[in-house]
Design a protein around this motif. Structure first.
Motif, mmCIF file in Angstrom:
data_model
loop_
_atom_site.group_PDB
_atom_site.id
_atom_site.type_symbol
_atom_site.label_atom_id
_atom_site.label_comp_id
_atom_site.label_asym_id
_atom_site.label_seq_id
_atom_site.Cartn_x
_atom_site.Cartn_y
_atom_site.Cartn_z
ATOM 1 N N GLY A 43 0.824 -1.210 0.000
ATOM 2 C CA GLY A 43 0.000 0.000 0.000
ATOM 3 C C GLY A 43 0.857 1.260 0.000
ATOM 4 O O GLY A 43 1.977 1.253 0.517
ATOM 5 N N LYS A 113 -3.345 -1.663 -7.691
ATOM 6 C CA LYS A 113 -4.568 -1.075 -7.103
ATOM 7 C C LYS A 113 -4.591 0.394 -7.454
ATOM 8 O O LYS A 113 -3.548 1.059 -7.453
ATOM 9 C CB LYS A 113 -4.572 -1.252 -5.580
ATOM 10 N N ILE A 203 -12.038 -2.228 4.826
ATOM 11 C CA ILE A 203 -11.165 -1.700 5.895
ATOM 12 C C ILE A 203 -11.992 -0.603 6.549
ATOM 13 O O ILE A 203 -12.321 0.414 5.920
ATOM 14 C CB ILE A 203 -9.786 -1.231 5.356
HETATM 15 O O1 KIV Z 1 -2.313 2.055 1.159
HETATM 16 C C1 KIV Z 1 -2.907 1.151 1.759
HETATM 17 O O2 KIV Z 1 -2.361 0.463 2.625
HETATM 18 C C2 KIV Z 1 -4.294 0.917 1.397
HETATM 19 C C3 KIV Z 1 -5.094 0.036 2.293
HETATM 20 C C4 KIV Z 1 -5.441 0.764 3.508
HETATM 21 C C5 KIV Z 1 -6.283 -0.496 1.616
HETATM 22 O O3 KIV Z 1 -4.750 1.453 0.451
#
Ligand code: KIV
Length: 277
Positions: A43, A113, A203
């Protein structure tokens, strides 16, 4: 065998809960992987919990790739998802494609992501068409913290809840294999989970999601500048580390570390010869 997007989709179909943790380095990735967690997210939260920035906004693609490489060296079974940082996919479909390619080709991630719903759907679609699996992320998307005016629960009004549902559907229709729902009222997250075909990974979004993700430093109690309400500390690592650090410091000052156990001997005759020179 490495976890695949099809397996993650099947888990929703079978009603199996999906767990996901973040990792930012080789050692942690190895532990998470060996625990059998199917999804590891590198992340951009690393900006706060590892690099000490105030938000995720200053995180660069160089920093993300550096840490993603460390994680992919440690994870043998889990799918590693690289988080695309602020403004590395917003400018155009081409920009999104070229930066996502770096996560897959240079850093060895299996998926990326990106934050946003309707507004990034076109980019998700193109990445997926090009063979790059995408995890979506809607609700409290931290890269938009200035737009939100803080880290606030999203989707509480009828308009905001409707928008969130539309975002979830857009991410699903664009071909993402899953979507993170962050800081959303639990009943709304449960409804979204019912209405879309892909797994929802919550989350701060309640028990009704198909899976749960947490920032590993939050569950380990190793980042204490800010502890979110949704985090459960399974251990207080800062206390344990502090105790070890204090003890080391005291022993060095007192001259009780190292002992023979941590030292290396040598042939006495060589020493005698050396002393005589
Ligand atoms: O950056 C991250 O760790 C995230 C999670 C909180 C989903 O996007």
């Amino acid at each position: 065998m490495r976890v695949t997007v099809n397996q993650i989709r099947e888990m929703k179909a079978k009603g199996e809960k999906i767990s996901c943790l973040t990792a930012y380095d080789y050692v942690t990735a190895k532990i998470v992987d060996e625990a059998g967690i199917p999804l590891i997210l590198v992340g951009d939260s690393l900006g706060m919990v590892v690099l000490g920035y105030e938000s995720t906004i200053p995180v660069t693609i160089g920093e993300m790739l550096h840490h993603t490489k460390a994680v992919t060296r440690g994870a043998k079974q889990a799918m590693v998802i690289g988080d695309m940082p602020f403004m590395t996919y917003h400018l155009s479909v081409e920009q999104a494609l070229s930066n996502a390619t770096r996560f897959i080709q240079e850093a060895g991630a299996q998926a990326v992501k990106l934050e946003g719903g309707v507004t990034v759907a076109e980019k998700i679609k193109r990445l997926v068409e090009c063979g790059i699996p995408v995890m979506g992320h809607i609700g409290l998307t931290p890269q938009s913290v200035h737009q939100f005016g803080g880290y606030k629960v999203q989707g509480r009004t009828p308009e905001a809840a409707t928008r969130l549902l539309e975002d979830a559907k857009a991410v699903d229709e664009a071909g993402a294999f899953s979507v993170v729902l962050e800081t959303v009222p639990a009943p709304l997250a449960a409804l979204i989970t019912e209405k879309i075909s892909i797994p929802t990974i919550g989350i701060g979004a309640g028990i009704g999601c198909d899976g749960q993700v947490q920032v590993i430093n939050d569950i380990l109690g190793s980042y204490t500048d800010f502890v979110p309400k949704h985090a459960k500390q399974y251990v207080k690592l800062t206390d344990i580390v502090r105790q070890a650090v204090d003890q080391f410091h005291s022993e060095v000052i007192a001259g009780t570390f190292p002992t023979e156990k941590q030292s290396f001997a040598m042939d006495e005759s060589i020493l005698v010869e050396l002393k005589a020179k």
